[in-house]
Design a protein around this motif. Structure first.
Motif, PDB file in Angstrom:
ATOM      1  N   THR A  35      -1.369 -10.466 -12.957  1.00 32.03           N
ATOM      2  CA  THR A  35      -0.604 -10.854 -11.776  1.00 32.03           C
ATOM      3  C   THR A  35       0.076  -9.637 -11.169  1.00 32.03           C
ATOM      4  OG1 THR A  35       1.350 -11.377 -13.110  1.00 32.03           O
ATOM      5  CG2 THR A  35      -0.185 -13.184 -12.648  1.00 32.03           C
ATOM      6  N   ILE A  36       0.369  -9.750  -9.896  1.00 37.03           N
ATOM      7  CA  ILE A  36       1.116  -8.728  -9.170  1.00 37.03           C
ATOM      8  C   ILE A  36       2.005  -9.475  -8.185  1.00 37.03           C
ATOM      9  CG2 ILE A  36      -0.665  -8.455  -7.388  1.00 37.03           C
ATOM     10  CD1 ILE A  36       0.020  -5.474  -7.288  1.00 37.03           C
ATOM     11  N   ALA A  37       3.201  -8.975  -7.952  1.00 37.64           N
ATOM     12  CA  ALA A  37       4.110  -9.631  -7.011  1.00 37.64           C
ATOM     13  C   ALA A  37       3.450  -9.729  -5.639  1.00 37.64           C
ATOM     14  CB  ALA A  37       5.417  -8.860  -6.921  1.00 37.64           C
ATOM     15  N   ALA A  47       4.280   2.563   1.609  1.00 37.44           N
ATOM     16  CA  ALA A  47       2.909   2.554   1.092  1.00 37.44           C
ATOM     17  C   ALA A  47       2.057   3.681   1.664  1.00 37.44           C
ATOM     18  CB  ALA A  47       2.246   1.212   1.402  1.00 37.44           C
ATOM     19  N   VAL A  48       1.139   4.143   0.822  1.00 35.01           N
ATOM     20  CA  VAL A  48       0.002   4.967   1.229  1.00 35.01           C
ATOM     21  C   VAL A  48      -1.221   4.082   1.055  1.00 35.01           C
ATOM     22  CG1 VAL A  48      -1.390   7.007   0.723  1.00 35.01           C
ATOM     23  CG2 VAL A  48       1.107   7.111   0.485  1.00 35.01           C
ATOM     24  N   PRO A  71      -6.255   4.490 -11.632  1.00 34.58           N
ATOM     25  CA  PRO A  71      -4.990   5.090 -12.085  1.00 34.58           C
ATOM     26  C   PRO A  71      -4.727   6.465 -11.480  1.00 34.58           C
ATOM     27  CG  PRO A  71      -6.141   4.080 -13.936  1.00 34.58           C
ATOM     28  CD  PRO A  71      -7.093   4.068 -12.775  1.00 34.58           C
ATOM     29  N   LYS A  72      -5.784   7.225 -11.178  1.00 36.15           N
ATOM     30  CA  LYS A  72      -5.605   8.529 -10.545  1.00 36.15           C
ATOM     31  C   LYS A  72      -5.064   8.363  -9.122  1.00 36.15           C
ATOM     32  CE  LYS A  72      -9.420  10.747 -13.054  1.00 36.15           C
ATOM     33  NZ  LYS A  72     -10.725  11.451 -12.898  1.00 36.15           N
ATOM     34  N   LEU A  73      -5.540   7.342  -8.417  1.00 40.12           N
ATOM     35  CA  LEU A  73      -5.067   7.118  -7.052  1.00 40.12           C
ATOM     36  C   LEU A  73      -3.585   6.772  -7.036  1.00 40.12           C
ATOM     37  CD1 LEU A  73      -8.048   5.092  -5.522  1.00 40.12           C
ATOM     38  CD2 LEU A  73      -7.641   7.562  -5.493  1.00 40.12           C
ATOM     39  N   LYS A  74      -3.127   6.136  -8.094  1.00 37.84           N
ATOM     40  CA  LYS A  74      -1.700   5.835  -8.207  1.00 37.84           C
ATOM     41  C   LYS A  74      -0.873   7.119  -8.181  1.00 37.84           C
ATOM     42  CE  LYS A  74       1.467   3.102 -11.060  1.00 37.84           C
ATOM     43  NZ  LYS A  74       1.591   2.274 -12.292  1.00 37.84           N
ATOM     44  N   GLU A  75      -1.433   8.207  -8.740  1.00 40.13           N
ATOM     45  CA  GLU A  75      -0.743   9.497  -8.731  1.00 40.13           C
ATOM     46  C   GLU A  75      -0.525  10.010  -7.308  1.00 40.13           C
ATOM     47  OE1 GLU A  75      -2.896  12.299 -11.091  1.00 40.13           O
ATOM     48  OE2 GLU A  75      -3.141  10.908 -12.776  1.00 40.13           O
ATOM     49  N   LEU A  76      -1.357   9.561  -6.372  1.00 36.86           N
ATOM     50  CA  LEU A  76      -1.249   9.995  -4.970  1.00 36.86           C
ATOM     51  C   LEU A  76      -0.328   9.093  -4.155  1.00 36.86           C
ATOM     52  CD1 LEU A  76      -5.005  10.875  -4.258  1.00 36.86           C
ATOM     53  CD2 LEU A  76      -3.163  12.397  -5.005  1.00 36.86           C
ATOM     54  N   GLY A  77       0.339   8.157  -4.820  1.00 36.68           N
ATOM     55  CA  GLY A  77       1.247   7.263  -4.115  1.00 36.68           C
ATOM     56  C   GLY A  77       0.549   6.092  -3.450  1.00 36.68           C
ATOM     57  N   VAL A  78      -0.719   5.870  -3.792  1.00 33.55           N
ATOM     58  CA  VAL A  78      -1.471   4.782  -3.173  1.00 33.55           C
ATOM     59  C   VAL A  78      -0.918   3.434  -3.628  1.00 33.55           C
ATOM     60  CG1 VAL A  78      -3.730   3.653  -3.031  1.00 33.55           C
ATOM     61  CG2 VAL A  78      -3.559   6.158  -2.919  1.00 33.55           C
ATOM     62  N   LYS A  79      -0.604   2.573  -2.665  1.00 32.39           N
ATOM     63  CA  LYS A  79      -0.142   1.223  -2.965  1.00 32.39           C
ATOM     64  C   LYS A  79      -1.100   0.152  -2.446  1.00 32.39           C
ATOM     65  CE  LYS A  79       4.851   2.088  -3.249  1.00 32.39           C
ATOM     66  NZ  LYS A  79       6.176   1.586  -2.802  1.00 32.39           N
ATOM     67  N   ILE A  80      -1.998   0.549  -1.547  1.00 34.08           N
ATOM     68  CA  ILE A  80      -2.979  -0.395  -1.004  1.00 34.08           C
ATOM     69  C   ILE A  80      -4.338   0.286  -1.002  1.00 34.08           C
ATOM     70  CG2 ILE A  80      -3.686  -1.774   0.995  1.00 34.08           C
ATOM     71  CD1 ILE A  80      -0.734  -1.757   1.899  1.00 34.08           C
ATOM     72  N   ASN A 147      -2.147  -1.666 -12.033  1.00 33.74           N
ATOM     73  CA  ASN A 147      -1.523  -0.400 -11.639  1.00 33.74           C
ATOM     74  C   ASN A 147      -0.579  -0.558 -10.445  1.00 33.74           C
ATOM     75  OD1 ASN A 147      -2.714   2.180 -13.120  1.00 33.74           O
ATOM     76  ND2 ASN A 147      -4.345   0.653 -12.999  1.00 33.74           N
ATOM     77  N   GLY A 148      -0.254  -1.799 -10.102  1.00 33.43           N
ATOM     78  CA  GLY A 148       0.683  -2.048  -9.008  1.00 33.43           C
ATOM     79  C   GLY A 148       0.115  -1.760  -7.642  1.00 33.43           C
TER      80      GLY A 148
END
Length: 481
Positions: A35-37, A47-48, A71-80, A147-148
């Motif tokens: 699940t995710i909010a 968001a990025v 998970p690597k994209l999360k390092e770039l601030g990606v939220k969508i 990964n949110g």
């Protein structure tokens, strides 16, 4: 007598052991739901967005290969994550390149090279088997959610491929010519767009509209996607979106991105959240070519104040799949201005976009109708995007959503070449200063105080109206201490 008692005690012992074993049997558990909010305005502020070209992202071109890098994209601030079309591609009238169809190629080995346009959809409720199975797709979405990160899919509402079941089952769903034949999309002037690999849908047909909504509903109720990027959204009647989007949102909170630049598509609470900053992108391109200057950028920003409502969001970008394929990669178009323009898209109001390969300094045009792959070696862009993404995620002064931080232009002594502005919100304040020209420039500006140069992570003292000298395309992003 003793033997009877012994037998009785043994029986009781065996029964109790059996019950004990029964109690310790493991209970089978169902897999835990990922699940995710629900996506909301707070997410959109910081968001990025990442455009994922699944076909070209890896040598395999699969959901599974892409999921490994989420998970690597999360390092770039990606939220969508926005997935380019993931549906099966029609084989009938499949394009090879230009006006050439695959069917026109005689060599069978040569024909295999061309996989068609991902925007020629053969089935709205299936996935392209080249990318994997529906189960693979679901697992990829789960990885993103773990990964949110939210996932939206590309939706092509204007037309279908010629293999789509509606062609034979519901020909009334399509636009027809005077001879009663289904046509490819036609411009307002009666001339064809040249999109011969797709068949134009007729939005006067109410049954087709409902079928379209039902197919979109499948992805949010059965596959847990968080919204849609709608291709050529302005090519569909507004009253369809007024019917469709509220119906979808009754089921789930969604993020809706329109490939368009028409404010009416974002008007009110129940239409699109975000549209393209195409005009701004072209202004940046022209500045890098010397065709325009900072005055033109100022005119663009001033016009937005008049055209947009406060809660409208624009997607800012230096590249995307269309620009890469038809106009050229970032370095080809913007050259040495690539970094300063990328930083600008993160610091002005709106949401910045990363296109597949941009993070790896990709400097070639990806094949649009065939298989290709992006590089995976980190160069200049990865650390730049990582730092910018961290700022975008965490600094309120860079909020760019429905409750965006303020944007205040700072006048300089060289406003045709130097762009300076301040963003502020909730006590956070940032200043962007850049020489948007190919020549060195000396200038002054009414800014003073100690700041943190966030790109170098060092303190910098600025004296009001002192002279600064910037080299071509040099920039600073300053956080007020």
């Amino acid at each position: 007598m003793k033997s009877k008692i012994a037998i009785l005690l043994l029986t009781v012992f065996l029964i109790s052991c059996k019950e004990e074993v029964k109690k310790e049997e493991p209970v089978e558990k169902t897999p835990q739901e990922i699940t995710i909010a629900p996506i909301d305005n707070d997410v959109l502020e910081s968001a990025v967005i990442y455009e994922a070209n699944i076909r070209q992202y890896s040598p395999e071109g699969t959901f599974n290969a892409f999921a490994q890098d989420i998970p690597k994209l999360k390092e770039l601030g990606v939220k969508i994550i926005w997935l380019m079309p993931i549906h099966p591609i029609s084989e009938a009238k499949r394009k090879a390149k230009g006006d050439l169809l695959v069917a026109d190629i005689e060599n069978p080995e040569e024909r295999k090279k061309y996989l068609g346009s991902p925007y020629a959809v053969a089935d709205y409720t299936a996935v392209n088997p080249d990318m994997g199975t529906m189960e693979d797709f679901s697992k990829m979405v789960d990885v993103a959610h773990e990964n949110g990160i939210y996932v939206i899919i590309d939706w092509v509402p204007n037309h279908t491929g010629w293999d789509h079941p509606w062609i034979t089952e519901h020909p009334e769903y399509y636009t027809k010519n005077d001879k009663g034949e289904i046509t490819d999309p036609i411009q307002d002037n009666g001339e064809p767009w040249g999109w011969t690999d797709v068949a134009d849908l007729n939005y006067d047909n109410q049954e087709m509209r409902q079928a379209m909504i039902n197919d979109m509903m499948f992805w949010i109720t059965e596959q847990k996607v968080d919204g849609f990027r709608c291709d050529v959204a302005h090519g569909v009647p507004l009253d369809f979106w007024e019917q469709c989007i509220p119906a979808l949102r009754e089921k789930k909170a969604l993020f809706m991105l329109a490939e368009a630049e028409l404010p009416y598509l974002m008007k009110g609470e129940n239409l699109f959240d975000m549209s393209y900053a195409w005009e701004g992108h072209h202004v940046l391109n022209d500045i890098t070519k010397g065709k325009k200057n900072v005055n033109d950028f100022d005119s663009y920003m001033n016009a937005l104040d008049e055209k947009l409502e406060k809660d409208d969001i624009l997607m800012n970008f230096v590249t995307n799949h269309d620009e890469n394929a038809w106009a050229g990669p970032l370095r080809e178009r913007m050259g040495n201005a690539s970094e300063v323009m990328t930083a600008l898209t993160y610091t002005i109001p709106g949401m910045p976009l990363i296109y597949s390969g941009q993070e790896y300094d990709m400097n070639y045009r990806l094949e649009f109708f065939g298989k290709d792959t992006i590089p995976k070696t980190k160069g200049k862009m990865w650390p730049l995007l990582e730092k910018l993404g961290n700022l975008k995620n965490n600094e309120r002064a860079l909020d760019g959503g429905k409750n965006s931080a303020t944007y205040e232009r700072i006048k300089t002594s060289k406003d045709t070449s130097v762009l300076a502005f301040k963003r502020s919100k909730d006590g956070s304040e940032f200043i962007y200063i850049a020489n948007l020209s190919s020549k060195p420039v000396k200038f002054t500006l009414p800014v003073a105080g100690p700041f943190i140069d966030v790109m170098k992570d060092q303190t910098i003292d600025i004296v009001e109206n002192e002279e600064h000298q910037f080299s071509p395309w040099q920039y600073l992003i300053l956080r007020k201490q």
